[in-house]
Motif scaffolding. Structure first.
Motif, PDB file in Angstrom:
ATOM      1  N   PRO A  30       0.745  -1.575  -0.344  1.00  0.00           N
ATOM      2  CA  PRO A  30      -0.047  -0.465   0.247  1.00  0.00           C
ATOM      3  C   PRO A  30       0.841   1.391  -0.386  1.00  0.00           C
ATOM      4  N   ILE A  31       0.507   1.832  -0.993  1.00  0.00           N
ATOM      5  CA  ILE A  31       0.975   3.663  -0.836  1.00  0.00           C
ATOM      6  C   ILE A  31       1.492   4.148   0.498  1.00  0.00           C
ATOM      7  N   THR A  32       0.447   4.109   1.368  1.00  0.00           N
ATOM      8  CA  THR A  32       0.454   4.870   2.699  1.00  0.00           C
ATOM      9  C   THR A  32       1.336   3.999   3.204  1.00  0.00           C
ATOM     10  N   ASP A  33       1.628   3.272   2.644  1.00  0.00           N
ATOM     11  CA  ASP A  33       2.714   2.393   4.089  1.00  0.00           C
ATOM     12  C   ASP A  33       4.351   2.435   3.781  1.00  0.00           C
ATOM     13  N   SER A  34       4.191   2.936   2.273  1.00  0.00           N
ATOM     14  CA  SER A  34       5.592   3.009   1.397  1.00  0.00           C
ATOM     15  C   SER A  34       6.224   4.588   1.773  1.00  0.00           C
ATOM     16  N   LEU A  35       5.430   5.496   1.226  1.00  0.00           N
ATOM     17  CA  LEU A  35       5.262   6.482   1.562  1.00  0.00           C
ATOM     18  C   LEU A  35       6.234   7.101   2.848  1.00  0.00           C
ATOM     19  N   PRO A  36       5.642   7.101   4.255  1.00  0.00           N
ATOM     20  CA  PRO A  36       6.486   7.245   4.771  1.00  0.00           C
ATOM     21  C   PRO A  36       7.893   6.073   5.770  1.00  0.00           C
ATOM     22  N   ALA A  37       7.556   5.396   4.880  1.00  0.00           N
ATOM     23  CA  ALA A  37       8.735   4.193   5.156  1.00  0.00           C
ATOM     24  C   ALA A  37      10.205   5.119   4.327  1.00  0.00           C
ATOM     25  N   HIS A  38       9.838   5.696   3.562  1.00  0.00           N
ATOM     26  CA  HIS A  38      11.279   6.324   2.632  1.00  0.00           C
ATOM     27  C   HIS A  38      10.936   8.066   3.037  1.00  0.00           C
ATOM     28  N   GLY A  39      10.505   8.500   3.866  1.00  0.00           N
ATOM     29  CA  GLY A  39      11.113   9.910   4.207  1.00  0.00           C
ATOM     30  C   GLY A  39       9.976  10.568   3.955  1.00  0.00           C
ATOM     31  N   VAL A  40       8.566  10.263   3.686  1.00  0.00           N
ATOM     32  CA  VAL A  40       7.217  11.325   3.757  1.00  0.00           C
ATOM     33  C   VAL A  40       6.829  11.426   5.512  1.00  0.00           C
ATOM     34  N   PRO A  41       7.306  12.625   6.070  1.00  0.00           N
ATOM     35  CA  PRO A  41       6.791  13.143   7.390  1.00  0.00           C
ATOM     36  C   PRO A  41       5.426  12.873   7.786  1.00  0.00           C
ATOM     37  N   PRO A  42       4.636  11.753   8.795  1.00  0.00           N
ATOM     38  CA  PRO A  42       3.804  11.832   8.937  1.00  0.00           C
ATOM     39  C   PRO A  42       2.573  12.689   9.091  1.00  0.00           C
ATOM     40  N   GLU A  43       2.739  13.902   9.601  1.00  0.00           N
ATOM     41  CA  GLU A  43       1.844  15.131   9.068  1.00  0.00           C
ATOM     42  C   GLU A  43       1.479  15.277   7.376  1.00  0.00           C
ATOM     43  N   ARG A  44       2.007  15.220   6.219  1.00  0.00           N
ATOM     44  CA  ARG A  44       2.468  15.165   5.361  1.00  0.00           C
ATOM     45  C   ARG A  44       2.184  14.202   4.420  1.00  0.00           C
ATOM     46  N   LEU A  45       1.892  13.140   5.379  1.00  0.00           N
ATOM     47  CA  LEU A  45       1.319  11.909   4.396  1.00  0.00           C
ATOM     48  C   LEU A  45      -0.096  12.386   3.061  1.00  0.00           C
ATOM     49  N   ALA A  46      -0.929  12.398   4.436  1.00  0.00           N
ATOM     50  CA  ALA A  46      -2.738  12.752   3.468  1.00  0.00           C
ATOM     51  C   ALA A  46      -1.700  13.733   1.677  1.00  0.00           C
ATOM     52  N   GLU A  47      -1.337  15.033   2.210  1.00  0.00           N
ATOM     53  CA  GLU A  47      -1.294  15.739   1.083  1.00  0.00           C
ATOM     54  C   GLU A  47       0.081  14.506  -0.008  1.00  0.00           C
ATOM     55  N   ALA A  48       0.759  13.830   0.235  1.00  0.00           N
ATOM     56  CA  ALA A  48       1.351  13.094  -0.983  1.00  0.00           C
ATOM     57  C   ALA A  48       1.060  12.125  -1.243  1.00  0.00           C
ATOM     58  N   VAL A  49      -0.042  11.921  -0.592  1.00  0.00           N
ATOM     59  CA  VAL A  49      -1.096  10.529  -1.451  1.00  0.00           C
ATOM     60  C   VAL A  49      -1.783  11.068  -1.643  1.00  0.00           C
ATOM     61  N   GLY A  50      -1.938  12.502  -1.863  1.00  0.00           N
ATOM     62  CA  GLY A  50      -2.902  13.040  -2.663  1.00  0.00           C
ATOM     63  C   GLY A  50      -2.309  14.135  -3.916  1.00  0.00           C
ATOM     64  N   ALA A  51      -1.471  14.108  -3.791  1.00  0.00           N
ATOM     65  CA  ALA A  51      -0.150  14.385  -5.054  1.00  0.00           C
ATOM     66  C   ALA A  51      -0.293  13.222  -5.798  1.00  0.00           C
ATOM     67  N   TYR A  52       0.629  12.328  -5.339  1.00  0.00           N
ATOM     68  CA  TYR A  52       0.410  10.606  -5.892  1.00  0.00           C
ATOM     69  C   TYR A  52      -0.780   9.994  -6.861  1.00  0.00           C
ATOM     70  N   ARG A  53      -1.760  10.226  -6.586  1.00  0.00           N
ATOM     71  CA  ARG A  53      -3.254   9.816  -6.701  1.00  0.00           C
ATOM     72  C   ARG A  53      -3.370  10.633  -8.308  1.00  0.00           C
ATOM     73  N   ALA A  54      -4.102  11.991  -7.641  1.00  0.00           N
ATOM     74  CA  ALA A  54      -3.743  12.615  -9.021  1.00  0.00           C
ATOM     75  C   ALA A  54      -3.119  12.961  -9.896  1.00  0.00           C
ATOM     76  N   GLU A  55      -1.602  12.261 -10.016  1.00  0.00           N
ATOM     77  CA  GLU A  55      -0.792  12.159 -10.770  1.00  0.00           C
ATOM     78  C   GLU A  55      -1.158  10.680 -11.597  1.00  0.00           C
ATOM     79  N   PHE A  56      -1.452   9.700 -10.397  1.00  0.00           N
ATOM     80  CA  PHE A  56      -1.994   8.530 -11.103  1.00  0.00           C
ATOM     81  C   PHE A  56      -3.166   8.167 -11.540  1.00  0.00           C
ATOM     82  N   ARG A  57      -4.013   8.595 -10.712  1.00  0.00           N
ATOM     83  CA  ARG A  57      -5.721   9.301 -12.083  1.00  0.00           C
ATOM     84  C   ARG A  57      -4.850   9.681 -13.628  1.00  0.00           C
ATOM     85  N   ALA A  58      -4.428  10.766 -12.895  1.00  0.00           N
ATOM     86  CA  ALA A  58      -4.241  11.662 -14.807  1.00  0.00           C
ATOM     87  C   ALA A  58      -3.551  10.775 -15.775  1.00  0.00           C
TER      88      ALA A  58
END
Length: 222
Positions: A48-76
């Protein structure tokens, strides 16, 4: 009861790394964080991307932001930068002809997995496509439980006798671990994204190295 073969999607049926890794790189760039190297980006395929992003340097408080950026690009674009591994459709057709029931069980959110399977012609070759919820707050074991319940192999409220012959096929350790939670064996495939020895260490029943050998490997275990 026909043998049931549960198939992972990314790295097992499809080479989805290009779209996923590009979308992950986009998310890190959008957040102004260093983009991981190519090998690390490849490790994002499967879990799951929600596991991998924080495991590789995304701060917990920015996880939602990172997931949003990932999903926007992935959907497009990212979800379509994908390809079925050569020979997979033929192997699935042979397994169905041999009497197996087939279903996709993936950690990818189901809202992505279903249209991807449809676009690339896999839906017609399996009896169901099951994935995680959009928030990805589900383990591989949870996805497998959902597939088993939907296919009548166990009640939706918990494990029960009567699974029949069931096999998981996947390319990462979480496929093996998720299957084991239901006392199901897992056949590993080496053409996916596992690190060397990962599947064996996790306890895969066997590891198949050639797509053309998939049918025989599955039938030898069910």
């Amino acid at each position: 009861m026909a043998p049931l073969v549960l198939l992972d999607l990314d790295g097992t049926l499809m080479d989805s790394a290009p779209g996923i890794t590009a979308s992950v790189a986009h998310a890190f760039t959008a957040l102004g964080l260093p983009v991981p190297d190519a090998a690390t980006l490849r490790s994002f395929v499967g879990p799951p991307i929600t596991d991998s992003l924080p495991a590789h340097g995304v701060p917990p408080e920015r996880l939602a932001e990172a997931v949003g950026a990932y999903r926007a690009e992935f959907r497009a674009t990212g979800m379509w930068d994908n390809a079925v591994f050569a020979g997979i459709p033929e192997q699935l057709a042979r397994l169905r002809a041999a009497g197996c029931e087939l279903a996709v069980a993936t950690s990818k959110p189901e809202v992505f997995a279903v249209p991807i399977a449809e676009r690339f012609g896999l839906s017609a070759l399996v009896d169901g496509v099951f994935g995680a919820p959009l928030d990805e707050q589900a383990t591989k074991a949870d996805v497998i439980a959902k597939a088993l319940a939907a296919l009548g192999r166990t009640p939706a409220d918990g494990p029960a006798p009567g699974l029949g012959r069931v096999l998981m096929v996947g390319d990462r350790e979480h496929d093996v671990v998720g299957a084991r939670a239901h006392d199901i064996g897992c056949l590993g495939v080496s053409w996916g994204y596992a690190h060397p020895g990962e599947l064996e260490a996790a306890g895969a029943l066997a590891v198949v190295d050639d797509v053309a050998a998939l049918e025989n490997a599955v039938l030898s275990l069910v």
